[in-house]
Design a protein around this motif. Structure first.
Motif, PDB file in Angstrom:
ATOM      1  N   GLY A  67      14.402   7.895  21.941  1.00 34.28           N
ATOM      2  CA  GLY A  67      14.933   7.369  23.187  1.00 34.28           C
ATOM      3  C   GLY A  67      15.326   5.912  23.022  1.00 34.28           C
ATOM      4  O   GLY A  67      14.998   5.264  22.030  1.00 34.28           O
ATOM      5  N   SER A  68      16.066   5.414  24.014  1.00 34.45           N
ATOM      6  CA  SER A  68      16.470   4.014  24.008  1.00 34.45           C
ATOM      7  C   SER A  68      17.038   3.659  25.378  1.00 34.45           C
ATOM      8  O   SER A  68      17.567   4.516  26.083  1.00 34.45           O
ATOM      9  N   ALA A  69      16.913   2.385  25.722  1.00 38.37           N
ATOM     10  CA  ALA A  69      17.504   1.929  26.982  1.00 38.37           C
ATOM     11  C   ALA A  69      19.029   1.883  26.878  1.00 38.37           C
ATOM     12  O   ALA A  69      19.722   1.820  27.898  1.00 38.37           O
ATOM     13  N   SER A  70      19.554   1.939  25.647  1.00 38.32           N
ATOM     14  CA  SER A  70      21.021   1.929  25.503  1.00 38.32           C
ATOM     15  C   SER A  70      21.567   3.332  25.765  1.00 38.32           C
ATOM     16  O   SER A  70      20.831   4.319  25.771  1.00 38.32           O
ATOM     17  N   ASN A  71      22.889   3.394  25.974  1.00 39.30           N
ATOM     18  CA  ASN A  71      23.560   4.664  26.286  1.00 39.30           C
ATOM     19  C   ASN A  71      24.602   5.008  25.236  1.00 39.30           C
ATOM     20  O   ASN A  71      25.201   4.112  24.627  1.00 39.30           O
ATOM     21  N   ARG A 115      17.486   9.624  24.871  1.00 42.27           N
ATOM     22  CA  ARG A 115      18.831   9.303  24.396  1.00 42.27           C
ATOM     23  C   ARG A 115      19.246  10.252  23.285  1.00 42.27           C
ATOM     24  O   ARG A 115      20.402  10.645  23.187  1.00 42.27           O
ATOM     25  N   GLN A 118      20.647  13.358  24.616  1.00 37.41           N
ATOM     26  CA  GLN A 118      22.017  13.139  25.081  1.00 37.41           C
ATOM     27  C   GLN A 118      22.981  13.062  23.898  1.00 37.41           C
ATOM     28  O   GLN A 118      24.103  13.575  23.954  1.00 37.41           O
ATOM     29  N   ARG A 152       4.696   3.725  33.313  1.00 38.88           N
ATOM     30  CA  ARG A 152       6.126   4.062  33.159  1.00 38.88           C
ATOM     31  C   ARG A 152       6.291   5.442  32.534  1.00 38.88           C
ATOM     32  O   ARG A 152       7.223   6.176  32.838  1.00 38.88           O
ATOM     33  N   TYR A 153       5.352   5.810  31.648  1.00 37.63           N
ATOM     34  CA  TYR A 153       5.449   7.089  30.946  1.00 37.63           C
ATOM     35  C   TYR A 153       4.545   8.167  31.541  1.00 37.63           C
ATOM     36  O   TYR A 153       4.368   9.230  30.950  1.00 37.63           O
ATOM     37  N   LEU A 181      12.337   8.846  32.174  1.00 29.98           N
ATOM     38  CA  LEU A 181      12.759   7.448  32.038  1.00 29.98           C
ATOM     39  C   LEU A 181      14.244   7.393  31.687  1.00 29.98           C
ATOM     40  O   LEU A 181      14.643   6.888  30.626  1.00 29.98           O
ATOM     41  N   HIS A 182      15.065   7.964  32.531  1.00 32.73           N
ATOM     42  CA  HIS A 182      16.496   8.023  32.206  1.00 32.73           C
ATOM     43  C   HIS A 182      17.348   7.965  33.463  1.00 32.73           C
ATOM     44  O   HIS A 182      16.915   8.379  34.534  1.00 32.73           O
ATOM     45  N   ARG A 183      18.579   7.426  33.287  1.00 31.49           N
ATOM     46  CA  ARG A 183      19.542   7.374  34.397  1.00 31.49           C
ATOM     47  C   ARG A 183      20.822   8.108  34.055  1.00 31.49           C
ATOM     48  O   ARG A 183      21.745   8.167  34.866  1.00 31.49           O
ATOM     49  N   GLN A 184      20.855   8.634  32.813  1.00 28.99           N
ATOM     50  CA  GLN A 184      21.957   9.529  32.426  1.00 28.99           C
ATOM     51  C   GLN A 184      21.368  10.914  32.166  1.00 28.99           C
ATOM     52  O   GLN A 184      20.158  11.092  32.039  1.00 28.99           O
ATOM     53  N   HIS A 222       9.723  12.614  27.242  1.00 31.61           N
ATOM     54  CA  HIS A 222       9.137  11.919  26.084  1.00 31.61           C
ATOM     55  C   HIS A 222       7.818  12.549  25.665  1.00 31.61           C
ATOM     56  O   HIS A 222       6.739  12.063  26.032  1.00 31.61           O
TER      57      HIS A 222
HETATM   58  N1  LIG Z   1      19.623   5.271  28.166  1.00 32.39           N
HETATM   59  C1  LIG Z   1      19.591   6.689  28.449  1.00 32.39           C
HETATM   60  C2  LIG Z   1      18.442   7.331  27.714  1.00 32.39           C
HETATM   61  C3  LIG Z   1      17.136   6.906  28.290  1.00 32.39           C
HETATM   62  C4  LIG Z   1      16.028   6.795  27.282  1.00 32.39           C
HETATM   63  O1  LIG Z   1      16.147   7.150  26.118  1.00 32.39           O
HETATM   64  N2  LIG Z   1      14.945   6.229  27.745  1.00 32.39           N
HETATM   65  C5  LIG Z   1      13.849   5.882  26.842  1.00 32.39           C
HETATM   66  C6  LIG Z   1      12.904   4.882  27.428  1.00 32.39           C
HETATM   67  C7  LIG Z   1      13.589   3.568  27.670  1.00 32.39           C
HETATM   68  C8  LIG Z   1      12.678   2.617  28.438  1.00 32.39           C
HETATM   69  O2  LIG Z   1      11.553   2.328  27.975  1.00 32.39           O
HETATM   70  O3  LIG Z   1      13.112   2.230  29.517  1.00 32.39           O
HETATM   71  C9  LIG Z   1      19.461   6.970  29.936  1.00 32.39           C
HETATM   72  O4  LIG Z   1      19.135   6.030  30.676  1.00 32.39           O
HETATM   73  O5  LIG Z   1      19.643   8.119  30.339  1.00 32.39           O
END
Ligand SMILES: N[C@@H](CCC(=O)NCCCC(=O)O)C(=O)O
Length: 252
Positions: A67-71, A115, A118, A152-153, A181-184, A222
C-alpha cells in the motif's frame, strides 16, 4: 524443520527527504513476510529503466506490492491527471506494472495490497475511481485521522467473500472484518480478474487472476498489519508463503 528460504520482491515507493531521493517500503509488510509467511523480503528500487527486472524475477519466489498514500497515475488507465488523483509515484508505477505482468506470466506468487490491489487492476486493463467517499451510496473508506497507527488500521467494515474463490478457501469464512485506508477503488474490473470480496457498498475489496498458475490475489485492505494476530490475515500470509515455497520447489 525450518522452511526452505524464500525470497519475495517488494517494489519500493519513492520519497524525497533529507536532500535525497529514497526508495523504501513500510516495515509492516516486511514483518508480515518474515514472521508469518516465513519469507525473506527484498526491496526492489523503483528504477525500472535501470535494472534488469527479469534478473530479479529469475531469483525470487514471490512478489508483494504494498500500500501507499500515493495513487496510480491516471494516464495508465486512460484518465486525465487531476489534483484529486494526486499524489503520484510514477517511478513506482513503472516498476510495479512490469513486475505484476511478468509475475503472472511466469506463475510467480503475487500478493497485491491496497495500492498494490489497484495496480493489479490497472495492469489487467482496469480503471480506478477516486475520492469514492464522494460517490452516492459509497461508504467512506478513508483512514481515520489518528496519531495511533493501531487505530488507523483497526477493522472498519465487513467484506463478503465470493464463496467459490481462492480467497474464501484460504480464509475459510464467507465474511470477515477488514481495515480500510483508501480513497480510490477499482472502477472497471480488469480483463481476466475475478471479484473475490466486496464491501457492503459494492466496493471491490479483493480480486484474483483467473486461471493463475499460482497465488495471485489483490486485496484492498491490509492483512499485513495484523498478520500475527488476526486469523484471516495470518491465513492469507501463510498461504502466500506456502505458494512461494511450492514455486521455489518447482524451480528446482
Ligand atoms: N492511495 C490509494 C491506496 C491507499 C493505500 O495503499 N493506503 C495504504 C495506507 C496509507 C496510509 O497509511 O495512509 C488510495 O487512497 O486508494
Amino acid at each position: 524443520m525450518p522452511h526452505a528460504p524464500i525470497l519475495v520482491a517488494v517494489p519500493a515507493d519513492v520519497r524525497d527527504f533529507e536532500r535525497y531521493r529514497w526508495h523504501a517500503s513500510p516495515d509492516t509488510y516486511l514483518n508480515a513476510l518474515t514472521r508469518v509467511a516465513a519469507a525473506t523480503p527484498i526491496i526492489v528500487p523503483a528504477i525500472a529503466e535501470e535494472i534488469d527486472i527479469d534478473l530479479i524475477l529469475d531469483r525470487v519466489d514471490g512478489v508483494l506490492t504494498t500500500g501507499s498514500a500515493s495513487n496510480v497515475h491516471p494516464a495508465l488507465y486512460g484518465s486525465e491527471p487531476d489534483p484529486t488523483f494526486e499524489p503520484y509515484d510514477t517511478a513506482r508505477d513503472a516498476l510495479t506494472q512490469r513486475l505484476i505482468q511478468a509475475s503472472v506470466a511466469r506463475g510467480i506468487p503475487l500478493i497485491c495490497i491496497c495500492r498494490g490491489h489497484q495496480e493489479l487492476n490497472v495492469a489487467f486493463g482496469g480503471t480506478l475511481a477516486t475520492e469514492i467517499q464522494e460517490i452516492a451510496g459509497r461508504m467512506d473508506h478513508r483512514a481515520i485521522t489518528h496519531d495511533d497507527q493501531r487505530e488507523r488500521y483497526a477493522t472498519r467494515h465487513e467484506v463478503a467473500l465470493s464463496g467459490d474463490g481462492p480467497l474464501a478457501a484460504i480464509v475459510g469464512q464467507s465474511s470477515i472484518r477488514v481495515n480500510s485506508l483508501h480513497r480510490q477503488a477499482i472502477d472497471r474490473l480488469g480483463n481476466g480478474l475475478a471479484v473475490e470480496a466486496r464491501a457492503p457498498d459494492g466496493t471491490i475489496e479483493a480480486v484474483s487472476v483467473k486461471g493463475a498458475q499460482s497465488f495471485a490475489l489483490g486485496l484492498q485492505w491490509h492483512p499485513e498489519y495484523w498478520a500475527e494476530s488476526d486469523a484471516p490475515s495470518a491465513a492469507i500470509f501463510r498461504a502466500f508463503g506456502d505458494a512461494c515455497r511450492r514455486y521455489r520447489q518447482s524451480r528446482g
